[in-house]
Design a protein around this motif. Structure first.
Motif, short mmCIF file in Angstrom:
data_model
loop_
_atom_site.label_atom_id
_atom_site.label_comp_id
_atom_site.label_asym_id
_atom_site.label_seq_id
_atom_site.Cartn_x
_atom_site.Cartn_y
_atom_site.Cartn_z
N ARG A 58 0.82 -1.20 0.00
CA ARG A 58 0.00 0.00 0.00
C ARG A 58 0.86 1.26 0.00
O ARG A 58 0.45 2.30 -0.52
CB ARG A 58 -0.93 -0.03 1.22
N GLY A 81 3.64 1.50 -1.55
CA GLY A 81 4.43 1.56 -2.77
C GLY A 81 5.74 0.80 -2.69
O GLY A 81 6.53 0.85 -3.63
N GLU A 107 4.26 -3.62 -8.51
CA GLU A 107 4.06 -2.35 -7.81
C GLU A 107 5.39 -1.81 -7.32
O GLU A 107 6.36 -2.53 -7.15
CB GLU A 107 3.12 -2.55 -6.61
N ARG A 162 5.81 7.38 -8.23
CA ARG A 162 5.07 7.74 -7.02
C ARG A 162 6.05 7.71 -5.85
O ARG A 162 6.18 6.70 -5.16
CB ARG A 162 3.93 6.75 -6.78
N GLU A 206 1.33 4.98 -2.94
CA GLU A 206 0.02 5.18 -3.55
C GLU A 206 -0.61 6.51 -3.16
O GLU A 206 -1.29 7.16 -3.96
CB GLU A 206 -0.91 4.03 -3.17
N ARG A 261 -5.71 5.94 -0.28
CA ARG A 261 -5.39 4.79 -1.11
C ARG A 261 -6.63 4.30 -1.83
O ARG A 261 -7.72 4.80 -1.60
CB ARG A 261 -4.77 3.70 -0.24
N GLU A 262 -6.45 3.34 -2.71
CA GLU A 262 -7.50 2.97 -3.66
C GLU A 262 -8.90 2.83 -3.05
O GLU A 262 -9.86 3.38 -3.59
CB GLU A 262 -7.11 1.67 -4.40
#
Length: 470
Positions: free
Chosen positions: A158, A160, A193, A237, A241, A276-277
């Protein structure tokens, strides 16, 4: 005999209630009760053991063994009740309430199971800083170590940190065969990722209408053709994230017959994602340049914003973009202008990555040519199915109604179109970083002007490489 009497007493007695000492101290009776208590505790009869400890303490308030034995059983009972209630709160979605109880249990002494579950609550609340030390605490228990490593990997992912996440997932998969399938699936994701993500794509495709105008209208000069496509992209990034991002990509499609429609696209963008997403807000800017047949075709600036809110399995999202388009050829120049796009969507997410949802989209295109201005809107349905950890199917269908603003003198009519769109794809993870994808798409256009009714079919096969760095 003593044990049978104590068993009957224990059935109606709270062993942890305050004790009133006997009027006369009786050390012999206390020792007898203590002997029974220890035997019953060894045999697992904890209620009888507690009653015996209680009787021993009542007979001799100075008996340290009786006091310590009863207090230990009472603590164990209290922890068990609190743990059960904490689990109930956690399962019902009351994670704050569960955290409160897990903290109370851990305040009495080390408890790796409570640390693990409290860490999961913090993780689900997006509180990674609070979760990490709890997972580290749970990691010290060999039986809980794989589960703790799995969640530590999820936190790294999460943030990155693809490489750190991959190490955690590898360790979890190696230590627990039950967790191995989940950890292996996450390992593939982790290797794609990172704070820097590179992607490459190539593959053939076919299209029955390669010559559509910018608004999707058919034009003369081409028809069905096959093509080969290559693409590359990079995403940076630095904070993972959640935080700033910079992206760049390029795509080139080479047609076999109608080379005047060879398409090249360059895009560069930057923005900021907060969260985050599952729960985030994103704002960004992008610049697009498109060439057609080797000549400059489109220059466009885009501003965008989106947000998503996920609660358990329900995920709601909204997006908006405004695009300032300048078409660079004489034939396409009238399509220049400002295009605005918005969408509201909701989806239900089930386990394994499967989901289905509904959306409603609206597009407003204010072109320089008044006869080409339109408003388009309509619903869309979509679904994703994870057949196996490596194989996924994607389906999409939409009905769009487009109404042009003004009468077109050349057509002696105000145009109105309806589009039926459909698509399907199968994706197979060939390796941790490689994916094969076969896709189909179709559009059927209906119009009040027969010349603008058409059917477009397309299909393609792609092989993509995605790898995360740092």
């Amino acid at each position: 005999m003593i044990a049978a009497v104590l068993l009957a007493v224990a059935a109606g007695l709270d062993p942890c209630a305050p004790i009133e000492p006997a009027q006369k101290r009786d050390t012999a009776a206390a020792e007898a009760y203590l002997e029974v208590a220890e035997k019953e505790q060894r045999d697992g009869a904890l209620d009888t053991a507690a009653a015996a400890y209680r009787s021993a303490w009542r007979a001799d308030p100075q008996n340290a063994k009786a006091r310590a034995g009863l207090l230990a059983l009472c603590r164990r009972n209290a922890e068990g009740n609190a743990f059960s209630e904490a689990l109930r709160r956690m399962e019902s979605g009351d994670r704050r309430g569960a955290i409160e109880l897990f903290e109370q249990i851990r305040a009495l002494g080390p408890d790796p199971a409570s640390a693990l579950l409290q860490g999961i609550c913090h993780y689900e609340l997006q509180e990674d800083e609070e979760a990490v030390p709890l997972f580290r605490e749970a990691e010290r228990d060999p039986s809980l170590e794989p589960s703790a490593q799995l969640f530590l990997g999820l936190i790294s992912l999460r943030e990155g940190g693809g490489e750190a996440a991959a190490r955690s997932f590898e360790a979890a998969a190696a230590r627990d065969p039950i967790l191995a399938p989940t950890a292996t699936s996450l390992l593939r994701l982790a290797r794609r990722e990172g704070r820097v993500v590179l992607s490459l794509l190539a593959g053939p495709s076919g299209d029955s209408n390669v010559d559509l105008a910018p608004d999707g209208s058919p034009t003369s000069g081409g028809s069905a053709d096959s093509a080969g496509t290559v693409a590359a992209g990079v995403l940076l990034r630095p904070s993972g994230e959640s935080g700033p991002f910079v992206s760049a990509s390029g795509t080139y499609r080479k047609l076999a017959r109608f080379t005047q429609f060879d398409l090249g696209v360059l895009e560069a963008g930057a923005g900021w994602q907060l969260g985050r997403e599952p729960r985030h807000v994103l704002v960004g800017y992008a610049y697009d340049f498109m060439s057609l047949g080797g000549d400059g075709y489109l220059s466009a600036h885009r501003l965008q914003a989106e947000g998503r809110w996920t609660f358990q399995q329900l995920s709601l999202a909204a997006s908006y973009a405004v695009r300032f388009e300048s078409f660079l050829t004489g034939a396409a120049a009238p399509y220049s202008g400002i295009r605005q796009l918005g969408e509201l969507s909701g989806e239900w997410r089930s386990g394994g990555g499967s989901a289905f949802g509904l959306a409603y989209a609206l597009t407003r295109d204010r072109t320089d040519d008044a006869t080409l201005k339109y408003l388009e809107q309509g619903p869309r349905a979509f679904a994703r199915f994870a057949a196996t950890p490596r194989l996924r199917f994607v389906f999409d269908a939409a009905v769009l109604r487009r109404q042009y603003d003004n009468l077109d003198p050349a057509l002696a009519a105000t145009r109105a179109d309806t589009y039926l769109d459909g698509g399907a794809a199968a994706e197979l993870d060939l390796a941790d970083r490689w994916t094969g994808r076969f896709w189909l798409a179709a559009r059927r256009s209906f119009s009040n002007l027969p010349d603008f009714a058409y059917t477009e079919l397309s299909a393609g096969l792609t092989l993509s490489l995605v790898t995360g760095l740092l």
